[in-house]
Write a protein that holds these residues in place. Structure first.
Motif, PDB file in Angstrom:
ATOM      1  N   UNK A  37       0.827  -1.205   0.000  1.00 54.45           N
ATOM      2  CA  UNK A  37       0.000   0.000   0.000  1.00 54.45           C
ATOM      3  C   UNK A  37       0.866   1.262   0.000  1.00 54.45           C
ATOM      4  N   UNK A  38       0.358   2.309  -0.635  1.00 49.83           N
ATOM      5  CA  UNK A  38       1.096   3.576  -0.647  1.00 49.83           C
ATOM      6  C   UNK A  38       1.024   4.266   0.712  1.00 49.83           C
ATOM      7  N   UNK A  39       0.041   3.914   1.519  1.00 49.64           N
ATOM      8  CA  UNK A  39      -0.049   4.462   2.872  1.00 49.64           C
ATOM      9  C   UNK A  39      -0.095   3.302   3.853  1.00 49.64           C
ATOM     10  N   UNK A  40       0.979   3.127   4.579  1.00 45.86           N
ATOM     11  CA  UNK A  40       1.067   2.048   5.561  1.00 45.86           C
ATOM     12  C   UNK A  40       0.211   2.420   6.766  1.00 45.86           C
ATOM     13  N   UNK A  41      -0.575   1.481   7.231  1.00 44.28           N
ATOM     14  CA  UNK A  41      -1.493   1.710   8.342  1.00 44.28           C
ATOM     15  C   UNK A  41      -0.725   1.777   9.663  1.00 44.28           C
ATOM     16  N   UNK A  42      -0.988   2.816  10.429  1.00 42.06           N
ATOM     17  CA  UNK A  42      -0.459   2.962  11.791  1.00 42.06           C
ATOM     18  C   UNK A  42      -1.643   3.081  12.720  1.00 42.06           C
ATOM     19  N   UNK A  43      -1.682   2.280  13.757  1.00 43.88           N
ATOM     20  CA  UNK A  43      -2.771   2.363  14.726  1.00 43.88           C
ATOM     21  C   UNK A  43      -2.835   3.770  15.313  1.00 43.88           C
ATOM     22  N   UNK A  44      -1.679   4.358  15.572  1.00 41.96           N
ATOM     23  CA  UNK A  44      -1.611   5.717  16.092  1.00 41.96           C
ATOM     24  C   UNK A  44      -0.825   6.574  15.104  1.00 41.96           C
ATOM     25  N   UNK A  45      -1.508   7.249  14.158  1.00 41.29           N
ATOM     26  CA  UNK A  45      -0.799   8.017  13.132  1.00 41.29           C
ATOM     27  C   UNK A  45      -0.033   9.221  13.675  1.00 41.29           C
ATOM     28  N   UNK A  51       9.140   7.724   7.196  1.00 42.28           N
ATOM     29  CA  UNK A  51       8.155   7.724   6.111  1.00 42.28           C
ATOM     30  C   UNK A  51       7.996   6.349   5.481  1.00 42.28           C
ATOM     31  N   UNK A  52       9.050   5.553   5.533  1.00 44.21           N
ATOM     32  CA  UNK A  52       9.054   4.268   4.829  1.00 44.21           C
ATOM     33  C   UNK A  52       9.213   3.099   5.797  1.00 44.21           C
ATOM     34  N   UNK A  53       8.429   3.093   6.868  1.00 43.46           N
ATOM     35  CA  UNK A  53       8.576   2.051   7.880  1.00 43.46           C
ATOM     36  C   UNK A  53       7.228   1.455   8.238  1.00 43.46           C
ATOM     37  N   UNK A  54       7.292   0.286   8.838  1.00 42.13           N
ATOM     38  CA  UNK A  54       6.109  -0.359   9.386  1.00 42.13           C
ATOM     39  C   UNK A  54       6.377  -0.592  10.870  1.00 42.13           C
ATOM     40  N   UNK A  55       5.336  -0.399  11.670  1.00 42.45           N
ATOM     41  CA  UNK A  55       5.452  -0.641  13.103  1.00 42.45           C
ATOM     42  C   UNK A  55       5.162  -2.103  13.372  1.00 42.45           C
ATOM     43  N   UNK A  56       6.012  -2.717  14.151  1.00 48.63           N
ATOM     44  CA  UNK A  56       5.820  -4.108  14.552  1.00 48.63           C
ATOM     45  C   UNK A  56       5.893  -4.123  16.083  1.00 48.63           C
ATOM     46  N   UNK A 136       2.035 -11.959 -14.945  1.00 43.34           N
ATOM     47  CA  UNK A 136       3.200 -11.433 -15.644  1.00 43.34           C
ATOM     48  C   UNK A 136       4.239 -10.931 -14.656  1.00 43.34           C
ATOM     49  N   UNK A 137       5.463 -11.395 -14.810  1.00 43.96           N
ATOM     50  CA  UNK A 137       6.552 -11.043 -13.898  1.00 43.96           C
ATOM     51  C   UNK A 137       6.754  -9.534 -13.849  1.00 43.96           C
ATOM     52  N   UNK A 138       6.758  -8.868 -15.012  1.00 41.91           N
ATOM     53  CA  UNK A 138       6.967  -7.418 -15.041  1.00 41.91           C
ATOM     54  C   UNK A 138       5.915  -6.679 -14.238  1.00 41.91           C
ATOM     55  N   UNK A 139       4.671  -7.097 -14.355  1.00 44.45           N
ATOM     56  CA  UNK A 139       3.597  -6.444 -13.588  1.00 44.45           C
ATOM     57  C   UNK A 139       3.748  -6.698 -12.096  1.00 44.45           C
ATOM     58  N   UNK A 140       4.073  -7.921 -11.725  1.00 44.08           N
ATOM     59  CA  UNK A 140       4.205  -8.274 -10.309  1.00 44.08           C
ATOM     60  C   UNK A 140       5.332  -7.498  -9.647  1.00 44.08           C
ATOM     61  N   UNK A 141       6.438  -7.319 -10.363  1.00 46.00           N
ATOM     62  CA  UNK A 141       7.598  -6.663  -9.750  1.00 46.00           C
ATOM     63  C   UNK A 141       7.501  -5.143  -9.737  1.00 46.00           C
ATOM     64  N   UNK A 142       6.407  -4.594 -10.247  1.00 43.92           N
ATOM     65  CA  UNK A 142       6.187  -3.148 -10.116  1.00 43.92           C
ATOM     66  C   UNK A 142       5.698  -2.800  -8.714  1.00 43.92           C
ATOM     67  N   UNK A 143       5.232  -3.798  -7.984  1.00 48.40           N
ATOM     68  CA  UNK A 143       4.834  -3.612  -6.595  1.00 48.40           C
ATOM     69  C   UNK A 143       6.079  -3.657  -5.707  1.00 48.40           C
ATOM     70  N   UNK A 144       5.948  -3.170  -4.485  1.00 53.95           N
ATOM     71  CA  UNK A 144       7.061  -3.204  -3.523  1.00 53.95           C
ATOM     72  C   UNK A 144       7.438  -4.651  -3.200  1.00 53.95           C
ATOM     73  N   UNK A 145       6.422  -5.519  -3.018  1.00 52.41           N
ATOM     74  CA  UNK A 145       6.650  -6.926  -2.693  1.00 52.41           C
ATOM     75  C   UNK A 145       5.975  -7.819  -3.728  1.00 52.41           C
ATOM     76  N   UNK A 146       6.699  -8.821  -4.151  1.00 53.14           N
ATOM     77  CA  UNK A 146       6.320  -9.758  -5.206  1.00 53.14           C
ATOM     78  C   UNK A 146       5.886 -11.063  -4.544  1.00 53.14           C
ATOM     79  N   UNK A 147       4.659 -11.556  -4.810  1.00 57.46           N
ATOM     80  CA  UNK A 147       4.194 -12.781  -4.147  1.00 57.46           C
ATOM     81  C   UNK A 147       4.742 -14.048  -4.796  1.00 57.46           C
ATOM     82  N   UNK A 148       5.254 -14.946  -3.974  1.00 58.60           N
ATOM     83  CA  UNK A 148       5.734 -16.254  -4.423  1.00 58.60           C
ATOM     84  C   UNK A 148       5.128 -17.331  -3.536  1.00 58.60           C
TER      85      UNK A 148
END
Length: 191
Positions: A37-45, A51-56, A136-148
Motif C-alpha cells: 500500500x502507498x499508505x502504511x497503516x499505523x494504529x496511532x498516526x 516515512x518508509x517504515x512499518x510498526x511491529x 506477468x513477472x513485469x507487472x508483479x515486480x512493479x509492486x514493492x513486494x512480489x508474491x511467491x
C-alpha cells in the motif's frame, strides 16, 4: 484511537529475522496488500515514524542459527530493508475475492510460472529463492513486494574463507519478496 487487529509476521533482513505483530484495519486485508500500500497503516498516526517504515509490536529479533538476540515492545522497520516476509496465514481472502481472482486470471490467461531468484548481497549474505507465481513477472515486480508460493529459500553466508548454504524454513509456503532486492532471476513455465 480506532480499533485494529493484529497479525503475526516474520520479516527477514540480512542476517536477522523479526517476529512480531503488525496492526491492520480489518482481518480481510492481506499482508502483502498492506505492505504494498502507498499508505502504511499505523494504529496511532500521531506517533513519530519514518516515512518508509512499518510498526511491529511484541518483537523478537533473532540471528541465523542462534537463539533470540533481543526483544522490543515496539519497533519500526524500514520497508526498504525487508528482503522478504511471511505471515501466519495458511489461506487468505474470502470466497468472493477468490472467485474474482480466478475470473481475472482466466481473462488475462495468467499461467503459473516458476522463478529462481538471487537477491543482492548485503553484508556477507544473500538469498537463493525458488517458487511459483501467477501472472506477468513485469507487472508483479512493479509492486514493492512480489508474491511467491511453494517457496524454497536458502541463505548463502560467507563464513571466513568459505560459503555456507542454509535452507530456511519460513513456516509457510508463501512469501512476499522485495522487488528492489532481486538482483537476478530465471523464469520458466510451470511443468
Amino acid at each position: 484511537m480506532q480499533e485494529s487487529i493484529k497479525r503475526g509476521v516474520h520479516l527477514y533482513t540480512p542476517n536477522k529475522k523479526y517476529t512480531g505483530y503488525i496492526d491492520l484495519k480489518n482481518d480481510d486485508i492481506r499482508t502483502i496488500d498492506q505492505l504494498n500500500s502507498s499508505t502504511i497503516y499505523w494504529k496511532n498516526p500521531a506517533e513519530k515514524s519514518f516515512d518508509d517504515a512499518i510498526m511491529i509490536t511484541d518483537v523478537d529479533v533473532s540471528l541465523p542459527g542462534a537463539a533470540k538476540l533481543v526483544s522490543f515492545k515496539k519497533l519500526q522497520i524500514r520497508l526498504s530493508d525487508i528482503i522478504f516476509f511471511t505471515d501466519g496465514l495458511k489461506k487468505t481472502g474470502d470466497a468472493s475475492e477468490k472467485l474474482r481472482a480466478q475470473t481475472l486470471s482466466a481473462k488475462a490467461k495468467d499461467e503459473l510460472s516458476k522463478a529462481k531468484l538471487l537477491t543482492e548481497m548485503r553484508g556477507d549474505s544473500f538469498f537463493l529463492i525458488m517458487g511459483t507465481f501467477h501472472g506477468l513477472f513485469k507487472n508483479k515486480t512493479k509492486q514493492r513486494y512480489f508474491p511467491l508460493t511453494d517457496v524454497k529459500i536458502y541463505e548463502v553466508l560467507r563464513t571466513g574463507e568459505k560459503w555456507e548454504r542454509i535452507e530456511l524454513d519460513v513456516g509457510n509456503d508463501f512469501i512476499g519478496l522485495s522487488s528492489n532486492h532481486i538482483e537476478s532471476c530465471t523464469l520458466s513455465s510451470y511443468e
